[in-house]
Motif scaffolding. Structure first.
Motif, PDB file in Angstrom:
ATOM      1  N   ALA A 114      -2.868   6.978  -2.481  1.00 40.78           N
ATOM      2  CA  ALA A 114      -2.570   6.131  -1.580  1.00 40.78           C
ATOM      3  C   ALA A 114      -1.987   4.665  -2.148  1.00 40.78           C
ATOM      4  CB  ALA A 114      -3.710   6.003  -0.601  1.00 40.78           C
ATOM      5  N   ARG A 115      -3.036   4.358  -3.054  1.00 38.41           N
ATOM      6  CA  ARG A 115      -2.753   2.943  -3.813  1.00 38.41           C
ATOM      7  C   ARG A 115      -1.272   2.942  -4.279  1.00 38.41           C
ATOM      8  NH1 ARG A 115      -6.850   2.798  -7.107  1.00 38.41           N
ATOM      9  NH2 ARG A 115      -8.328   1.963  -5.434  1.00 38.41           N
ATOM     10  N   GLU A 116      -1.143   4.043  -5.226  1.00 42.39           N
ATOM     11  CA  GLU A 116       0.285   4.005  -6.017  1.00 42.39           C
ATOM     12  C   GLU A 116       1.233   4.072  -4.905  1.00 42.39           C
ATOM     13  OE1 GLU A 116       2.606   7.243  -8.483  1.00 42.39           O
ATOM     14  OE2 GLU A 116       0.435   6.858  -9.218  1.00 42.39           O
ATOM     15  N   LEU A 117       1.427   4.803  -3.738  1.00 42.46           N
ATOM     16  CA  LEU A 117       2.380   5.157  -2.824  1.00 42.46           C
ATOM     17  C   LEU A 117       2.377   3.802  -1.814  1.00 42.46           C
ATOM     18  CD1 LEU A 117       1.562   8.676  -2.196  1.00 42.46           C
ATOM     19  CD2 LEU A 117       3.516   7.760  -3.003  1.00 42.46           C
ATOM     20  N   GLY A 118       1.503   2.752  -2.023  1.00 42.20           N
ATOM     21  CA  GLY A 118       1.615   1.643  -1.199  1.00 42.20           C
ATOM     22  C   GLY A 118       1.180   2.011   0.458  1.00 42.20           C
ATOM     23  N   LEU A 119       0.113   3.036   0.475  1.00 37.08           N
ATOM     24  CA  LEU A 119      -0.060   3.391   1.692  1.00 37.08           C
ATOM     25  C   LEU A 119      -1.650   3.225   2.204  1.00 37.08           C
ATOM     26  CD1 LEU A 119       1.668   6.882   1.834  1.00 37.08           C
ATOM     27  CD2 LEU A 119       2.409   4.818   3.233  1.00 37.08           C
ATOM     28  N   THR A 120      -1.975   3.258   3.259  1.00 41.41           N
ATOM     29  CA  THR A 120      -3.531   3.310   3.655  1.00 41.41           C
ATOM     30  C   THR A 120      -4.001   4.666   3.617  1.00 41.41           C
ATOM     31  OG1 THR A 120      -3.106   3.457   6.028  1.00 41.41           O
ATOM     32  CG2 THR A 120      -3.370   1.370   5.217  1.00 41.41           C
ATOM     33  N   GLY A 148      -5.329 -19.195  -4.912  1.00 39.85           N
ATOM     34  CA  GLY A 148      -4.840 -18.317  -5.997  1.00 39.85           C
ATOM     35  C   GLY A 148      -3.377 -17.645  -5.602  1.00 39.85           C
ATOM     36  N   ASN A 149      -3.172 -16.652  -6.075  1.00 36.98           N
ATOM     37  CA  ASN A 149      -2.121 -15.681  -5.757  1.00 36.98           C
ATOM     38  C   ASN A 149      -2.329 -14.657  -4.863  1.00 36.98           C
ATOM     39  OD1 ASN A 149      -0.761 -17.129  -7.973  1.00 36.98           O
ATOM     40  ND2 ASN A 149      -1.656 -15.584  -9.460  1.00 36.98           N
ATOM     41  N   TRP A 150      -1.594 -14.704  -3.702  1.00 36.47           N
ATOM     42  CA  TRP A 150      -1.227 -13.993  -2.480  1.00 36.47           C
ATOM     43  C   TRP A 150      -0.306 -13.201  -2.584  1.00 36.47           C
ATOM     44  CZ3 TRP A 150      -3.271 -17.026   2.302  1.00 36.47           C
ATOM     45  CH2 TRP A 150      -4.671 -17.734   1.868  1.00 36.47           C
ATOM     46  N   LEU A 151      -0.434 -11.756  -2.679  1.00 34.56           N
ATOM     47  CA  LEU A 151       0.881 -11.009  -2.559  1.00 34.56           C
ATOM     48  C   LEU A 151       0.577 -10.246  -1.244  1.00 34.56           C
ATOM     49  CD1 LEU A 151       3.324  -9.589  -3.598  1.00 34.56           C
ATOM     50  CD2 LEU A 151       1.745  -7.787  -4.611  1.00 34.56           C
ATOM     51  N   ILE A 152       1.567 -10.497  -0.229  1.00 36.24           N
ATOM     52  CA  ILE A 152       1.360 -10.071   1.383  1.00 36.24           C
ATOM     53  C   ILE A 152       2.425  -8.932   1.375  1.00 36.24           C
ATOM     54  CG2 ILE A 152       1.638 -10.680   3.485  1.00 36.24           C
ATOM     55  CD1 ILE A 152       1.227 -13.552   2.878  1.00 36.24           C
ATOM     56  N   ARG A 153       2.238  -7.660   1.635  1.00 36.29           N
ATOM     57  CA  ARG A 153       3.066  -6.549   1.741  1.00 36.29           C
ATOM     58  C   ARG A 153       3.385  -6.194   3.109  1.00 36.29           C
ATOM     59  NH1 ARG A 153       0.915  -1.788  -2.260  1.00 36.29           N
ATOM     60  NH2 ARG A 153       1.798  -2.347  -4.207  1.00 36.29           N
ATOM     61  N   ASP A 154       4.741  -5.957   3.529  1.00 37.97           N
ATOM     62  CA  ASP A 154       5.013  -5.673   4.837  1.00 37.97           C
ATOM     63  C   ASP A 154       4.683  -6.937   5.766  1.00 37.97           C
ATOM     64  OD1 ASP A 154       6.126  -3.208   4.409  1.00 37.97           O
ATOM     65  OD2 ASP A 154       3.792  -2.500   4.216  1.00 37.97           O
ATOM     66  N   VAL A 155       5.203  -8.253   5.270  1.00 35.53           N
ATOM     67  CA  VAL A 155       4.806  -9.271   5.878  1.00 35.53           C
ATOM     68  C   VAL A 155       5.241  -9.537   7.532  1.00 35.53           C
ATOM     69  CG1 VAL A 155       6.948 -10.603   5.052  1.00 35.53           C
ATOM     70  CG2 VAL A 155       5.011 -12.027   5.413  1.00 35.53           C
ATOM     71  N   ARG A 165      -2.494  -6.693   2.735  1.00 38.64           N
ATOM     72  CA  ARG A 165      -1.606  -5.607   3.654  1.00 38.64           C
ATOM     73  C   ARG A 165      -1.618  -6.172   4.938  1.00 38.64           C
ATOM     74  NH1 ARG A 165      -1.071  -0.852   0.461  1.00 38.64           N
ATOM     75  NH2 ARG A 165      -2.928  -0.939  -1.210  1.00 38.64           N
ATOM     76  N   ALA A 166      -0.447  -6.649   5.212  1.00 41.52           N
ATOM     77  CA  ALA A 166       0.122  -7.101   6.737  1.00 41.52           C
ATOM     78  C   ALA A 166      -0.648  -6.300   7.928  1.00 41.52           C
ATOM     79  CB  ALA A 166       1.326  -7.675   6.834  1.00 41.52           C
ATOM     80  N   GLU A 167      -0.318  -5.188   7.846  1.00 42.68           N
ATOM     81  CA  GLU A 167      -0.608  -4.406   8.931  1.00 42.68           C
ATOM     82  C   GLU A 167      -2.005  -4.095   9.139  1.00 42.68           C
ATOM     83  OE1 GLU A 167       0.820  -0.486   8.759  1.00 42.68           O
ATOM     84  OE2 GLU A 167      -0.333  -0.024   6.606  1.00 42.68           O
ATOM     85  N   ASP A 168      -2.990  -4.372   8.154  1.00 39.89           N
ATOM     86  CA  ASP A 168      -4.479  -4.172   8.317  1.00 39.89           C
ATOM     87  C   ASP A 168      -5.177  -5.735   8.285  1.00 39.89           C
ATOM     88  OD1 ASP A 168      -4.023  -1.552   8.150  1.00 39.89           O
ATOM     89  OD2 ASP A 168      -4.198  -1.354   5.971  1.00 39.89           O
ATOM     90  N   TYR A 192      -3.263  10.579   4.742  1.00 37.55           N
ATOM     91  CA  TYR A 192      -3.766  11.831   5.368  1.00 37.55           C
ATOM     92  C   TYR A 192      -2.801  12.215   6.241  1.00 37.55           C
ATOM     93  CZ  TYR A 192      -8.516  11.684   3.188  1.00 37.55           C
ATOM     94  OH  TYR A 192      -9.528  11.845   2.254  1.00 37.55           O
ATOM     95  N   ARG A 193      -2.185  11.340   7.038  1.00 36.01           N
ATOM     96  CA  ARG A 193      -1.164  11.763   7.995  1.00 36.01           C
ATOM     97  C   ARG A 193      -0.030  12.801   7.495  1.00 36.01           C
ATOM     98  NH1 ARG A 193      -2.843   6.804  10.539  1.00 36.01           N
ATOM     99  NH2 ARG A 193      -0.719   5.820   9.883  1.00 36.01           N
TER     100      ARG A 193
END
Length: 393
Positions: free
Chosen positions: A374-380, A209-216, A197-200, A385-386
């Motif tokens: 959160a995992r399903e929605l793609g959120l932290t 291996g295989n890297w999946l980068i979200r919100d690159v 997760r790019a923001e974190d 919580y917010r």
């Protein structure tokens, strides 16, 4: 260890008489069976049920004899379930196509008309080694009906065996993650991906291996340079980067050395409202999935309702449609207002309302387990919580 549940077979064949014969044969021998008549319905059944074995005919369209439809479906099924045992059932296509199917991952083949006793013994032998823990794909199937999405998937499949880094652009909920996982599944080094997760992201993984980068686009300049260095290695990681930004916006954010790598291949997923054929196919897919999951009948969709759904606004694309279909299954009605009222489908009509519905649906699905939702929605977790506080959930 004994299996408590009967084995469940999926039989894919466009001939209802052949399906009926298969049902009688296998149910008489204590095996459960569900049927599908084409590739889309087969993927829906596979995503909905814990299938133990597939019997796969290779032709579904009138007059088709090449086996191309079945071979394409075989690939799609093995993307979802790489270890799924598939037995090809062939008549018109002949032995050569059946052998090609086995090279593509099928376990065996039988010719039509089959011998009941020999077919039953073959299936029982293959099921004897089935895992104790039953596996189901639980809905990740990529349903492709539009020409636009077919072209993108075909290009992704062509590039999958390479080591090329790929950027997938597209609005939220358009299917970027599903496409990325399809590429990984078809790659030379197929395996589970490492999610970044790019923001974190404060450091890149040590593992290749295989890297999946979200919100690159959220990668810091330091991490961007580290990623460029990683891609310079003799054996670099396989990187698929996802973004809701268009490519021109990324160019202004990325380090030039990283651009040399990530700029090679860019795939763009169009929003759902530009893919009306996919809307129709997804409605059928999700209606069956949620009706089975909740033990309720599939809601009827008349022509007027379907026309409204095809022209509706979907702020979160497939996610919005998925939530809308689940609500229709639960309530038994689509609640479609007249065009004079809204000009689009009832229910959530703004981004605020749609986000509220998506979050509430995910929370209820997981019994208000915030981590899973959160995992399903793609959120932290903090981000979820917010949003929960914002909507009083």
């Amino acid at each position: 260890m004994q299996h408590d549940e009967k084995p469940l077979l999926l039989f894919v064949d466009d001939d209802p008489d052949v399906q009926s014969a298969a049902r009688l044969l296998f149910r008489h021998r204590g095996l459960e069976i569900v049927c599908a008549h084409d590739a889309q319905s087969a993927l829906t059944q596979l995503a909905t049920h814990a299938i133990d074995l597939v019997l796969l005919d290779l032709n579904y369209s009138r007059g088709a004899t090449s086996g191309a439809e079945g071979l394409a479906l075989l690939k799609d099924m093995l993307v979802l379930r790489p270890e799924l045992p598939v037995v090809v059932v062939t008549g018109h296509s002949g032995v050569a196509i059946a052998v090609a199917a086995m090279r593509a991952g099928a376990r065996d083949f039988v010719m039509k008309p089959w011998n009941n006793e020999r077919l039953a013994k073959l299936i029982e032998k293959m099921l004897a080694n089935r895992p104790v823990e039953r596996e189901t794909a639980t809905e990740p199937a990529m349903i492709v009906a539009s020409a636009a999405l077919e072209r993108i998937v075909a290009e992704a499949d062509r590039l999958a065996p390479t080591r090329a880094p790929i950027v997938i652009c597209g609005p939220a909920g358009s299917g970027k993650t599903l496409l990325a996982r399809r590429i990984f599944a078809l790659s030379r080094d197929a395996g589970s991906e490492i999610l970044i997760r790019a923001e974190d992201c404060n450091a890149l993984p040590k593992e290749q291996g295989n890297w999946l980068i979200r919100d690159v686009e959220a990668l810091t300049p330091t991490i961007q340079r580290q990623l460029a260095d990683s891609l310079e290695r003799t054996v670099p990681p396989r990187v698929i980067a996802l973004t809701s930004h268009d490519w021109s916006a990324l160019e202004a954010r990325f380090d030039p050395s990283l651009m040399l790598h990530l700029g090679m291949v860019v795939l763009t997923m169009p929003p759902l409202d530009q893919r009306p054929d996919d809307i129709v196919a997804l409605i059928t897919h999700f209606a069956h999935y949620f009706a089975t999951r909740h033990g309720l009948p599939e809601p009827d969709v008349d022509d007027a309702c379907l026309a409204s759904l095809k022209t509706a606004v979907w702020p979160q694309n497939v996610r919005s449609l998925r939530a809308r279909v689940e609500r229709a299954v639960l309530t038994g009605t689509w609640q479609v207002p007249s065009r004079e009222q809204h000009g689009k489908v009832g229910g959530p009509t703004t981004l605020h309302e749609t986000e509220h519905l998506l979050i509430e649906t995910a929370l209820r699905k997981h019994g208000f387990n915030v981590t899973k939702a959160a995992r399903e929605l793609g959120l932290t977790r903090p981000a979820l919580y917010r949003r929960m506080a914002r909507y009083g959930l």
